[in-house]
Design a protein around this motif. Structure first.
Motif, PDB file in Angstrom:
ATOM      1  N   VAL A  33      37.462  39.252  39.555  1.00  0.00           N
ATOM      2  CA  VAL A  33      38.168  38.288  40.412  1.00  0.00           C
ATOM      3  C   VAL A  33      39.481  38.889  40.911  1.00  0.00           C
ATOM      4  O   VAL A  33      39.796  38.816  42.105  1.00  0.00           O
ATOM      5  CB  VAL A  33      38.413  36.967  39.647  1.00  0.00           C
ATOM      6  CG1 VAL A  33      39.382  36.067  40.399  1.00  0.00           C
ATOM      7  CG2 VAL A  33      37.106  36.238  39.410  1.00  0.00           C
ATOM      8  N   ASP A  36      38.759  41.790  43.411  1.00  0.00           N
ATOM      9  CA  ASP A  36      38.286  41.273  44.689  1.00  0.00           C
ATOM     10  C   ASP A  36      39.433  40.631  45.469  1.00  0.00           C
ATOM     11  O   ASP A  36      39.537  40.782  46.686  1.00  0.00           O
ATOM     12  CB  ASP A  36      37.162  40.277  44.465  1.00  0.00           C
ATOM     13  CG  ASP A  36      36.442  39.913  45.742  1.00  0.00           C
ATOM     14  OD1 ASP A  36      36.209  40.815  46.569  1.00  0.00           O
ATOM     15  OD2 ASP A  36      36.119  38.721  45.911  1.00  0.00           O
ATOM     16  N   THR A  37      40.306  39.935  44.757  1.00  0.00           N
ATOM     17  CA  THR A  37      41.441  39.286  45.410  1.00  0.00           C
ATOM     18  C   THR A  37      42.407  40.317  45.972  1.00  0.00           C
ATOM     19  O   THR A  37      42.910  40.163  47.094  1.00  0.00           O
ATOM     20  CB  THR A  37      42.168  38.366  44.411  1.00  0.00           C
ATOM     21  OG1 THR A  37      41.230  37.424  43.898  1.00  0.00           O
ATOM     22  CG2 THR A  37      43.297  37.622  45.072  1.00  0.00           C
ATOM     23  N   GLU A  40      40.975  41.969  49.098  1.00  0.00           N
ATOM     24  CA  GLU A  40      40.811  41.095  50.251  1.00  0.00           C
ATOM     25  C   GLU A  40      41.980  41.196  51.221  1.00  0.00           C
ATOM     26  O   GLU A  40      41.800  41.172  52.425  1.00  0.00           O
ATOM     27  CB  GLU A  40      40.654  39.643  49.790  1.00  0.00           C
ATOM     28  CG  GLU A  40      40.395  38.676  50.912  1.00  0.00           C
ATOM     29  CD  GLU A  40      40.196  37.285  50.390  1.00  0.00           C
ATOM     30  OE1 GLU A  40      40.926  36.393  50.841  1.00  0.00           O
ATOM     31  OE2 GLU A  40      39.330  37.091  49.529  1.00  0.00           O
ATOM     32  N   ARG A  53      45.171  33.202  48.078  1.00  0.00           N
ATOM     33  CA  ARG A  53      44.953  34.148  46.982  1.00  0.00           C
ATOM     34  C   ARG A  53      45.561  33.671  45.666  1.00  0.00           C
ATOM     35  O   ARG A  53      45.195  34.157  44.604  1.00  0.00           O
ATOM     36  CB  ARG A  53      45.545  35.503  47.351  1.00  0.00           C
ATOM     37  CG  ARG A  53      44.821  36.153  48.515  1.00  0.00           C
ATOM     38  CD  ARG A  53      45.490  37.387  49.010  1.00  0.00           C
ATOM     39  NE  ARG A  53      46.069  38.193  47.942  1.00  0.00           N
ATOM     40  CZ  ARG A  53      46.519  39.408  48.112  1.00  0.00           C
ATOM     41  NH1 ARG A  53      46.466  39.955  49.296  1.00  0.00           N
ATOM     42  NH2 ARG A  53      47.029  40.085  47.115  1.00  0.00           N
ATOM     43  N   ALA A  56      43.034  32.373  43.136  1.00  0.00           N
ATOM     44  CA  ALA A  56      42.207  33.467  42.622  1.00  0.00           C
ATOM     45  C   ALA A  56      42.982  34.301  41.611  1.00  0.00           C
ATOM     46  O   ALA A  56      42.432  34.705  40.573  1.00  0.00           O
ATOM     47  CB  ALA A  56      41.703  34.330  43.769  1.00  0.00           C
ATOM     48  N   GLY A  60      41.817  34.634  37.739  1.00  0.00           N
ATOM     49  CA  GLY A  60      41.580  35.952  37.142  1.00  0.00           C
ATOM     50  C   GLY A  60      42.482  36.207  35.956  1.00  0.00           C
ATOM     51  O   GLY A  60      42.039  36.716  34.912  1.00  0.00           O
TER      52      GLY A  60
END
Length: 174
Positions: A33, A36-37, A40, A53, A56, A60
């Motif tokens: 997580v 990926d954040t 992004e 964000r 997220a 995470g």
């Protein structure tokens, strides 16, 4: 490394600390997580300085903290408590026929969705699952399955705006 348990049988260190597997899954999910954040990009705006964000990152981080806390607890001797009301006989073999039928229904549903649309594929899924699990009221199950499938399709398509394939019913709800 093996240890001797209360019953005199040898058990590996990993089997006595199997809850660490959950810790590993929590940590991997938290890292996924967060990674990926970070990948992004994009942040907040003037009207929303935190941006999307933030949740997220919080999720995470929470997953990593939970993984660490569970690891510490397990290494200090904490154990998960067995369910007291479990009525599953672990000595009985798995019913491969039922599992196979359920797997077949899921594969058939996945194959039918792009061809026949969700209302028909969902009917196959719900009615097939009830049959695989032992119901033999085929007409009743088909009727209920068709109703549930149509209701979920209308809710997702017309109300939530999620475009599920309608197959022959495309364009009907809205």
């Amino acid at each position: 490394m093996t240890t001797v348990g209360d019953t005199g049988t040898t058990r590996s260190w990993w089997s006595e600390h199997s809850e660490l597997g959950v810790s590993v899954l929590l940590a991997l999910t938290g890292l996924l997580v967060l990674g990926d954040t970070l990948a992004e990009g994009g942040g907040g705006t003037a009207s929303d300085p935190l941006g999307p964000r933030t949740v997220a990152f919080a999720l995470g981080t929470a997953l990593l903290v939970l993984a660490a806390l569970l690891t510490v607890d397990v290494l200090r001797g904490g154990r998960g408590e067995a369910e007291g009301g479990e009525d599953v006989d672990l000595d009985t073999a798995m019913d491969l026929r039922t599992v196979g039928m359920l797997a077949g229904v899921i594969v058939a549903t996945a194959a039918l969705i792009p061809v026949a649309g969700w209302p028909i594929a969902g009917t196959v899924l719900f009615a097939g699952a009830t049959y695989a699990l032992g119901s033999r009221a085929v007409l009743r199950d088909l009727g209920i399955a068709a109703g549930v499938s149509l209701l979920t399709w209308v809710l997702f398509d017309a109300v939530l705006g999620v475009d599920l394939p309608g197959g022959p019913l495309m364009g009907v709800p809205g």
